[in-house]
Design a protein around this motif. Structure first.
Motif, PDB file in Angstrom:
ATOM      1  N   ARG A 221      52.635  25.920  54.153  1.00 38.02           N
ATOM      2  CA  ARG A 221      52.486  26.262  55.563  1.00 38.02           C
ATOM      3  C   ARG A 221      53.688  25.810  56.382  1.00 38.02           C
ATOM      4  NH1 ARG A 221      47.020  24.554  54.762  1.00 38.02           N
ATOM      5  NH2 ARG A 221      47.271  22.744  56.125  1.00 38.02           N
ATOM      6  N   ALA A 222      53.948  26.536  57.448  1.00 40.75           N
ATOM      7  CA  ALA A 222      55.072  26.243  58.331  1.00 40.75           C
ATOM      8  C   ALA A 222      54.834  24.951  59.093  1.00 40.75           C
ATOM      9  CB  ALA A 222      55.264  27.393  59.308  1.00 40.75           C
ATOM     10  N   SER A 223      55.917  24.381  59.617  1.00 41.87           N
ATOM     11  CA  SER A 223      55.787  23.215  60.491  1.00 41.87           C
ATOM     12  C   SER A 223      55.033  23.630  61.754  1.00 41.87           C
ATOM     13  CB  SER A 223      57.167  22.687  60.872  1.00 41.87           C
ATOM     14  OG  SER A 223      57.837  23.649  61.693  1.00 41.87           O
ATOM     15  N   ARG A 224      54.541  22.656  62.481  1.00 40.31           N
ATOM     16  CA  ARG A 224      53.777  22.968  63.695  1.00 40.31           C
ATOM     17  C   ARG A 224      54.619  23.762  64.698  1.00 40.31           C
ATOM     18  NH1 ARG A 224      49.214  21.182  66.607  1.00 40.31           N
ATOM     19  NH2 ARG A 224      49.081  22.629  68.343  1.00 40.31           N
ATOM     20  N   SER A 225      55.869  23.378  64.895  1.00 40.38           N
ATOM     21  CA  SER A 225      56.702  24.083  65.874  1.00 40.38           C
ATOM     22  C   SER A 225      56.964  25.522  65.437  1.00 40.38           C
ATOM     23  CB  SER A 225      58.019  23.340  66.086  1.00 40.38           C
ATOM     24  OG  SER A 225      58.733  23.219  64.865  1.00 40.38           O
ATOM     25  N   ASP A 226      57.252  25.723  64.138  1.00 40.31           N
ATOM     26  CA  ASP A 226      57.484  27.091  63.647  1.00 40.31           C
ATOM     27  C   ASP A 226      56.196  27.917  63.724  1.00 40.31           C
ATOM     28  OD1 ASP A 226      60.082  26.442  63.147  1.00 40.31           O
ATOM     29  OD2 ASP A 226      59.833  26.173  60.988  1.00 40.31           O
ATOM     30  N   HIS A 227      55.077  27.286  63.368  1.00 43.58           N
ATOM     31  CA  HIS A 227      53.785  27.970  63.453  1.00 43.58           C
ATOM     32  C   HIS A 227      53.553  28.479  64.871  1.00 43.58           C
ATOM     33  CE1 HIS A 227      49.337  28.418  62.797  1.00 43.58           C
ATOM     34  NE2 HIS A 227      49.341  28.174  64.099  1.00 43.58           N
TER      35      HIS A 227
ATOM     36  N   ALA B  98      55.638  28.968  67.336  1.00 48.61           N
ATOM     37  CA  ALA B  98      56.601  29.986  67.784  1.00 48.61           C
ATOM     38  C   ALA B  98      56.216  31.369  67.271  1.00 48.61           C
ATOM     39  CB  ALA B  98      58.006  29.611  67.303  1.00 48.61           C
ATOM     40  N   ILE B  99      55.802  31.447  66.010  1.00 53.75           N
ATOM     41  CA  ILE B  99      55.388  32.735  65.440  1.00 53.75           C
ATOM     42  C   ILE B  99      54.112  33.225  66.112  1.00 53.75           C
ATOM     43  CG2 ILE B  99      54.542  33.873  63.346  1.00 53.75           C
ATOM     44  CD1 ILE B  99      57.564  33.470  63.402  1.00 53.75           C
ATOM     45  N   VAL B 100      53.191  32.314  66.382  1.00 52.90           N
ATOM     46  CA  VAL B 100      51.935  32.714  67.026  1.00 52.90           C
ATOM     47  C   VAL B 100      52.205  33.253  68.429  1.00 52.90           C
ATOM     48  CG1 VAL B 100      49.737  31.856  67.935  1.00 52.90           C
ATOM     49  CG2 VAL B 100      50.493  31.197  65.647  1.00 52.90           C
TER      50      VAL B 100
ATOM     51  N   GLU C 231      44.758  25.685  71.603  1.00 54.12           N
ATOM     52  CA  GLU C 231      45.062  24.663  70.616  1.00 54.12           C
ATOM     53  C   GLU C 231      43.878  24.507  69.654  1.00 54.12           C
ATOM     54  OE1 GLU C 231      47.782  22.976  70.063  1.00 54.12           O
ATOM     55  OE2 GLU C 231      48.897  23.857  71.729  1.00 54.12           O
ATOM     56  N   THR C 232      44.169  24.450  68.370  1.00 53.70           N
ATOM     57  CA  THR C 232      43.160  24.223  67.340  1.00 53.70           C
ATOM     58  C   THR C 232      43.733  23.234  66.329  1.00 53.70           C
ATOM     59  OG1 THR C 232      43.795  25.840  65.630  1.00 53.70           O
ATOM     60  CG2 THR C 232      42.593  26.697  67.559  1.00 53.70           C
ATOM     61  N   PRO C 233      42.908  22.649  65.469  1.00 58.20           N
ATOM     62  CA  PRO C 233      43.449  21.772  64.418  1.00 58.20           C
ATOM     63  C   PRO C 233      44.368  22.508  63.448  1.00 58.20           C
ATOM     64  CG  PRO C 233      41.130  21.317  64.748  1.00 58.20           C
ATOM     65  CD  PRO C 233      41.433  22.562  65.531  1.00 58.20           C
ATOM     66  N   ASP C 234      44.369  23.849  63.474  1.00 56.84           N
ATOM     67  CA  ASP C 234      45.287  24.642  62.649  1.00 56.84           C
ATOM     68  C   ASP C 234      46.613  24.892  63.342  1.00 56.84           C
ATOM     69  OD1 ASP C 234      43.615  25.965  60.188  1.00 56.84           O
ATOM     70  OD2 ASP C 234      42.322  25.653  61.918  1.00 56.84           O
ATOM     71  N   GLY C 235      46.796  24.377  64.535  1.00 55.51           N
ATOM     72  CA  GLY C 235      47.944  24.730  65.347  1.00 55.51           C
ATOM     73  C   GLY C 235      47.513  25.717  66.420  1.00 55.51           C
TER      74      GLY C 235
ATOM     75  N   ALA D 153      56.658  30.807  55.771  1.00 53.25           N
ATOM     76  CA  ALA D 153      57.987  31.431  55.696  1.00 53.25           C
ATOM     77  C   ALA D 153      58.236  32.402  56.853  1.00 53.25           C
ATOM     78  CB  ALA D 153      58.170  32.150  54.357  1.00 53.25           C
ATOM     79  N   GLY D 154      57.820  32.019  58.049  1.00 51.36           N
ATOM     80  CA  GLY D 154      58.150  32.778  59.239  1.00 51.36           C
ATOM     81  C   GLY D 154      57.279  33.976  59.537  1.00 51.36           C
ATOM     82  N   VAL D 155      56.183  34.160  58.803  1.00 51.55           N
ATOM     83  CA  VAL D 155      55.274  35.280  59.068  1.00 51.55           C
ATOM     84  C   VAL D 155      53.825  34.814  58.945  1.00 51.55           C
ATOM     85  CG1 VAL D 155      56.825  37.179  58.411  1.00 51.55           C
ATOM     86  CG2 VAL D 155      55.478  36.005  56.651  1.00 51.55           C
ATOM     87  N   VAL D 156      52.931  35.552  59.591  1.00 54.35           N
ATOM     88  CA  VAL D 156      51.504  35.242  59.530  1.00 54.35           C
ATOM     89  C   VAL D 156      50.946  35.791  58.221  1.00 54.35           C
ATOM     90  CG1 VAL D 156      49.258  35.642  60.594  1.00 54.35           C
ATOM     91  CG2 VAL D 156      51.277  35.271  62.041  1.00 54.35           C
ATOM     92  N   THR D 157      50.340  34.917  57.418  1.00 51.82           N
ATOM     93  CA  THR D 157      49.803  35.336  56.128  1.00 51.82           C
ATOM     94  C   THR D 157      48.286  35.514  56.144  1.00 51.82           C
ATOM     95  OG1 THR D 157      49.639  33.026  55.407  1.00 51.82           O
ATOM     96  CG2 THR D 157      51.669  34.218  54.849  1.00 51.82           C
TER      97      THR D 157
END
Length: 299
Positions: free
Chosen positions: A179-185, A187-189, A255-259, A280-284
């Motif tokens: 899974r991506a870091s919190r900041s990357d997560h 940003a993608i969201v 905000e959720t515990p998943d980011g 890796a920069g995309v929602v899976t």
């Protein structure tokens, strides 16, 4: 046992309720099942004689073992219950608000720490484990119970329990490492949100993994996709279709515990919660909780 000792023991035992619900939630994945398991634990406690209860040196330890055994029994039948469930079954998402001493003592998850151990992503991984693996992992890795005590719960040797926890931990670590870091997560969201709100299907597809999977849990109560939606184009069109069919609903970042995720609001109530996995920069993975019985903590 004197009346004062009896009252003190009663207060101590009832004071463990939040700890027990926290434990049972991680094992079972829904607040309702966790509360039922804790109720059964207390029934077992009060079925004992007063002398038997008074002889227990550490009530918290006894209650934890008893609740874990109840959860183990529930997990043994969970797959059969899920097979009868209407549509996709997902663990219950919990809100990422701060729990404080001022919180209501009746809040069933007041003592749940808002970390990865209550994220929907981790609960999904736990769902894939055997009941014994899940119980061993939660008791040891989350609640730091020694393996000799876990052995009393699952009915295996301490060495076997160590192996169960190790296998479970390996699976959890593999999921976390992808899974991506919190900041990357986040940003993608946010990019995902901008594309969805703008009806930009190309922009939405661009932030989705080609093999993205969307699961929607309506529990047979709310209209939801009965089967997983597969692929970026189909998921993007499904999501935009949901927004078109609910023009009154406001979809806000949450905000959720998943980011960062989303909450769907309608007339002052949350009617849906969406959590996402980013790799890796995309929602899976996209998980949509629409079942109102699994959204009680949000309202």
């Amino acid at each position: 046992m004197t009346p004062d000792e009896r009252d003190a023991l009663q207060a101590e035992v009832l004071g463990e309720r939040r700890h027990l619900v926290s434990l049972a939630f991680r094992m079972l994945g829904t607040v309702a099942e966790a509360e039922d398991a804790v109720q059964e634990t207390y029934i077992r406690w009060y079925r004992m004689s007063e002398d038997e209860r008074g002889a227990i040196e550490v009530p918290r330890a006894w209650l934890t073992r008893a609740a874990s055994r109840v959860c183990l029994n529930v997990l043994a039948s969970a797959r059969r219950r899920h097979e009868r469930y209407v549509g996709e079954w997902l663990p219950e998402p919990v809100p990422a608000y701060a729990f404080s001493a001022a919180s209501s003592p009746t809040d069933p998850l007041e003592q749940v720490t808002l970390d990865d151990s209550v994220s929907t992503a981790l609960l999904v991984v736990l769902e894939s484990m055997t009941p014994a693996q899940r119980v061993a992992f939660v008791l040891h890795d989350v609640f730091a119970m020694p393996f000799d005590e876990i052995a009393q719960v699952v009915g295996r040797t301490p060495a076997a329990c160590r192996q169960l926890a190790t296998a479970a931990r390996r699976r959890v670590q593999q999921s976390r490492s992808q899974r991506a870091s919190r900041s990357d997560h986040d940003a993608i969201v946010r990019a995902f949100a901008a594309a969805a709100r703008g009806g930009d299907i190309a922009g939405l597809v661009s932030v989705l993994d080609p093999d993205v999977v969307l699961r929607s849990d309506g529990g047979g109560i709310i209209t939801a996709a009965r089967n997983p939606i597969l692929g970026a184009d189909k998921v993007a069109r499904f999501l935009l279709g949901v927004l078109r069919k609910n023009p009154r609903a406001a979809v806000l970042e949450q905000e959720t515990p998943d980011g960062l995720g989303f909450a769907m609001w309608d007339e002052g109530r949350i009617i849906g919660v969406v959590t996402l996995d980013v790799v890796a920069g995309v929602v899976t993975d996209v998980r949509m909780m629409m079942n109102p019985y699994k959204l009680t903590l949000w309202n």
